[in-house]
Motif scaffolding. Structure first.
Motif, PDB file in Angstrom:
ATOM      1  N   ALA A  97       0.834  -1.204   0.000  1.00 41.46           N
ATOM      2  CA  ALA A  97       0.000   0.000   0.000  1.00 41.46           C
ATOM      3  C   ALA A  97       0.870   1.256   0.000  1.00 41.46           C
ATOM      4  N   ARG A  98       1.959   1.235   0.772  1.00 40.62           N
ATOM      5  CA  ARG A  98       2.874   2.388   0.793  1.00 40.62           C
ATOM      6  C   ARG A  98       3.557   2.555  -0.552  1.00 40.62           C
ATOM      7  N   ARG A  99       3.934   1.445  -1.190  1.00 43.55           N
ATOM      8  CA  ARG A  99       4.581   1.524  -2.504  1.00 43.55           C
ATOM      9  C   ARG A  99       3.634   2.153  -3.516  1.00 43.55           C
ATOM     10  N   ILE A 100       2.397   1.715  -3.513  1.00 37.98           N
ATOM     11  CA  ILE A 100       1.405   2.240  -4.452  1.00 37.98           C
ATOM     12  C   ILE A 100       1.172   3.731  -4.185  1.00 37.98           C
ATOM     13  N   ALA A 101       1.018   4.086  -2.904  1.00 40.69           N
ATOM     14  CA  ALA A 101       0.779   5.491  -2.551  1.00 40.69           C
ATOM     15  C   ALA A 101       1.947   6.368  -2.983  1.00 40.69           C
ATOM     16  N   ASP A 102       3.165   5.881  -2.799  1.00 43.37           N
ATOM     17  CA  ASP A 102       4.345   6.661  -3.198  1.00 43.37           C
ATOM     18  C   ASP A 102       4.398   6.825  -4.715  1.00 43.37           C
ATOM     19  N   ALA A 103       4.084   5.754  -5.443  1.00 44.23           N
ATOM     20  CA  ALA A 103       4.120   5.819  -6.905  1.00 44.23           C
ATOM     21  C   ALA A 103       3.111   6.841  -7.422  1.00 44.23           C
ATOM     22  N   VAL A 104       1.915   6.843  -6.850  1.00 51.56           N
ATOM     23  CA  VAL A 104       0.871   7.784  -7.268  1.00 51.56           C
ATOM     24  C   VAL A 104       1.255   9.210  -6.872  1.00 51.56           C
ATOM     25  N   ARG A 105       1.782   9.364  -5.647  1.00 51.23           N
ATOM     26  CA  ARG A 105       2.140  10.693  -5.150  1.00 51.23           C
ATOM     27  C   ARG A 105       3.240  11.334  -5.983  1.00 51.23           C
ATOM     28  N   ALA A 107       3.902  10.741  -9.123  1.00 48.09           N
ATOM     29  CA  ALA A 107       3.631  10.720 -10.561  1.00 48.09           C
ATOM     30  C   ALA A 107       3.494  12.122 -11.147  1.00 48.09           C
ATOM     31  N   GLY A 108       3.213  13.107 -10.295  1.00 48.70           N
ATOM     32  CA  GLY A 108       3.069  14.475 -10.793  1.00 48.70           C
ATOM     33  C   GLY A 108       1.653  14.853 -11.158  1.00 48.70           C
ATOM     34  N   LEU A 109       0.668  14.102 -10.673  1.00 48.40           N
ATOM     35  CA  LEU A 109      -0.726  14.426 -10.973  1.00 48.40           C
ATOM     36  C   LEU A 109      -1.118  15.749 -10.321  1.00 48.40           C
ATOM     37  N   PRO A 110      -1.965  16.531 -10.977  1.00 49.33           N
ATOM     38  CA  PRO A 110      -2.422  17.791 -10.380  1.00 49.33           C
ATOM     39  C   PRO A 110      -3.193  17.510  -9.090  1.00 49.33           C
ATOM     40  N   VAL A 164      -3.376   5.776 -13.384  1.00 50.45           N
ATOM     41  CA  VAL A 164      -2.100   5.781 -12.661  1.00 50.45           C
ATOM     42  C   VAL A 164      -2.189   4.847 -11.463  1.00 50.45           C
ATOM     43  N   VAL A 165      -3.295   4.935 -10.717  1.00 42.77           N
ATOM     44  CA  VAL A 165      -3.496   4.048  -9.565  1.00 42.77           C
ATOM     45  C   VAL A 165      -3.552   2.590 -10.031  1.00 42.77           C
ATOM     46  N   HIS A 166      -4.288   2.357 -11.102  1.00 44.68           N
ATOM     47  CA  HIS A 166      -4.394   1.003 -11.652  1.00 44.68           C
ATOM     48  C   HIS A 166      -3.019   0.454 -12.024  1.00 44.68           C
ATOM     49  N   HIS A 167      -2.226   1.286 -12.652  1.00 42.16           N
ATOM     50  CA  HIS A 167      -0.881   0.857 -13.071  1.00 42.16           C
ATOM     51  C   HIS A 167       0.007   0.579 -11.860  1.00 42.16           C
ATOM     52  N   ALA A 168      -0.080   1.418 -10.839  1.00 46.48           N
ATOM     53  CA  ALA A 168       0.725   1.218  -9.631  1.00 46.48           C
ATOM     54  C   ALA A 168       0.323  -0.070  -8.923  1.00 46.48           C
ATOM     55  N   LYS A 169      -0.967  -0.346  -8.876  1.00 47.53           N
ATOM     56  CA  LYS A 169      -1.435  -1.580  -8.246  1.00 47.53           C
ATOM     57  C   LYS A 169      -0.979  -2.812  -9.013  1.00 47.53           C
ATOM     58  N   ALA A 170      -0.772  -2.639 -10.312  1.00 45.77           N
ATOM     59  CA  ALA A 170      -0.304  -3.756 -11.137  1.00 45.77           C
ATOM     60  C   ALA A 170       1.206  -3.949 -11.038  1.00 45.77           C
ATOM     61  N   ASN A 173       6.111   1.206 -10.782  1.00 41.94           N
ATOM     62  CA  ASN A 173       6.710   2.018  -9.720  1.00 41.94           C
ATOM     63  C   ASN A 173       6.962   3.473 -10.114  1.00 41.94           C
ATOM     64  N   THR A 174       7.027   3.754 -11.422  1.00 41.58           N
ATOM     65  CA  THR A 174       7.412   5.109 -11.831  1.00 41.58           C
ATOM     66  C   THR A 174       6.460   5.700 -12.877  1.00 41.58           C
ATOM     67  N   PRO A 175       5.154   5.735 -12.592  1.00 35.41           N
ATOM     68  CA  PRO A 175       4.253   6.410 -13.530  1.00 35.41           C
ATOM     69  C   PRO A 175       4.542   7.904 -13.532  1.00 35.41           C
ATOM     70  N   LYS A 176       4.243   8.563 -14.650  1.00 33.12           N
ATOM     71  CA  LYS A 176       4.509  10.002 -14.749  1.00 33.12           C
ATOM     72  C   LYS A 176       3.385  10.684 -15.515  1.00 33.12           C
ATOM     73  N   TYR A 177       2.914  11.800 -14.960  1.00 32.94           N
ATOM     74  CA  TYR A 177       1.930  12.637 -15.629  1.00 32.94           C
ATOM     75  C   TYR A 177       2.576  13.973 -15.962  1.00 32.94           C
ATOM     76  N   ALA A 178       2.325  14.454 -17.166  1.00 34.61           N
ATOM     77  CA  ALA A 178       2.799  15.785 -17.561  1.00 34.61           C
ATOM     78  C   ALA A 178       1.975  16.248 -18.750  1.00 34.61           C
ATOM     79  N   LYS A 179       1.933  17.534 -18.940  1.00 35.52           N
ATOM     80  CA  LYS A 179       1.341  18.059 -20.161  1.00 35.52           C
ATOM     81  C   LYS A 179       2.421  18.060 -21.237  1.00 35.52           C
ATOM     82  N   ALA A 180       1.993  17.920 -22.457  1.00 33.55           N
ATOM     83  CA  ALA A 180       2.955  17.873 -23.557  1.00 33.55           C
ATOM     84  C   ALA A 180       3.842  19.108 -23.561  1.00 33.55           C
TER      85      ALA A 180
END
Length: 292
Positions: A97-105, A107-110, A164-170, A173-180
């Motif tokens: 759960a901590r790993r998933i939370a860290d990955a989501v946190r 990721a750079g999501l707004p 992003v959450v779905h990917h972290a649960k799968a 470890n390093t999802p990333k969100y950004a605008k182009a």
């Protein structure tokens, strides 16, 4: 004929025996067997001390084992109350759960799109958003490139946040969100002589993300340089089968024109264009405020 015998003495031995005799007498032993009884007494005392030390050690071990048993029982009760068969399973679940939370946190999501992801927020995807999510998740799990299109306010970025959450649960470890536009700005920032980051480092950061979301992928200045950089990024991710989600407010045709034939070709190969329709969430909120 008379034979005479001489008796030899050993001064050191005699002195030692005399010392033994004095020690025995000092300890209260007398008689012809005083020295022997004295040594037997010393042996008995030594054995007694060892037995007492062993008993203390055993008592300490029993105490520790009792505490450990009580601690294990408390841990098991805690795990069972949380729905786990063993304490180890609970600890592993907490680590995950901590790993998933860290990955989501990280990721750079707004923040606006992070809040609905928190437990107890009451947020739920609409039926249309859920359908788009399910299709995108299927493709992302396969390492594909996906374009999610639709008008502004239909919830595309929020669907992306859930992905992003779905990917972290799968296991990602390093999802990333950004605008182009952020990608292009990060690249341009390396052109300065004072830049601390090299261009290849920026490229690797985007290309190496376990799951990349490029929001507003259609928004570019139209320069050939930007298109070359975007194509290079997508090609790197395509080659390594890292899933990518491109979000656009344009129609299929407008998105295809913005992305160019090279990216669209990779999209068609094993990805898809997922269209999210429906009423604008922002317009709905604005209407509700106006009705008050």
């Amino acid at each position: 004929m008379t034979t005479s015998t001489t008796t030899t003495t050993d001064p050191l031995r005699d002195a030692w025996q005399e010392q033994e005799q004095r020690a025995a007498e000092a300890a209260g032993f007398t008689g012809p067997d005083a020295v022997r009884d004295y040594y037997q007494h010393l042996a008995d005392e030594d054995a007694k001390r060892k037995a007492e030390a062993l008993a203390k050690h055993q008592a300490r071990l029993d105490e520790l084992r009792s505490k450990e048993a009580a601690q294990n029982a408390a841990r098991l009760a805690q795990a069972n109350a949380a729905g786990f068969a063993t304490y180890e399973e609970m600890v592993q679940a907490q680590r995950e759960a901590r790993r998933i939370a860290d990955a989501v946190r990280l990721a750079g999501l707004p923040p606006r799109h992070l809040e609905p992801l928190k437990a107890g927020s009451g947020f739920a995807l609409s039926d249309r958003q859920q359908a788009a999510f399910d299709r995108c998740a299927e493709l992302i799990d396969a390492g594909a490139i996906v374009a999610m299109i639709g008008e502004r306010g239909t919830g595309k970025t929020q669907v992306g946040a859930k992905l992003v959450v779905h990917h972290a649960k799968a296991g990602g470890n390093t999802p990333k969100y950004a605008k182009a536009i952020d990608f292009f700005r990060d690249l341009r920032a390396t052109f300065s002589r004072e830049a601390d980051t090299r261009e290849i480092e920026v490229i690797n950061r985007y290309a190496g993300a376990s799951f990349l979301i490029l929001d507003d992928a259609h928004e570019r200045t139209g320069s050939d340089w930007e298109l070359v950089q975007l194509v290079d990024l997508i090609d790197r991710r395509y080659s390594s089968r890292r899933p990518t989600l491109l979000i656009s407010n344009q129609t299929k045709q407008g998105t295809a024109e913005a992305l160019g034939p090279s990216i669209c070709s990779r999209l068609r190969e094993d990805g898809d264009v997922v269209e999210l329709t429906g009423q604008s969430y922002r317009e709905t909120i604005r209407s509700k405020r106006g009705a008050k």
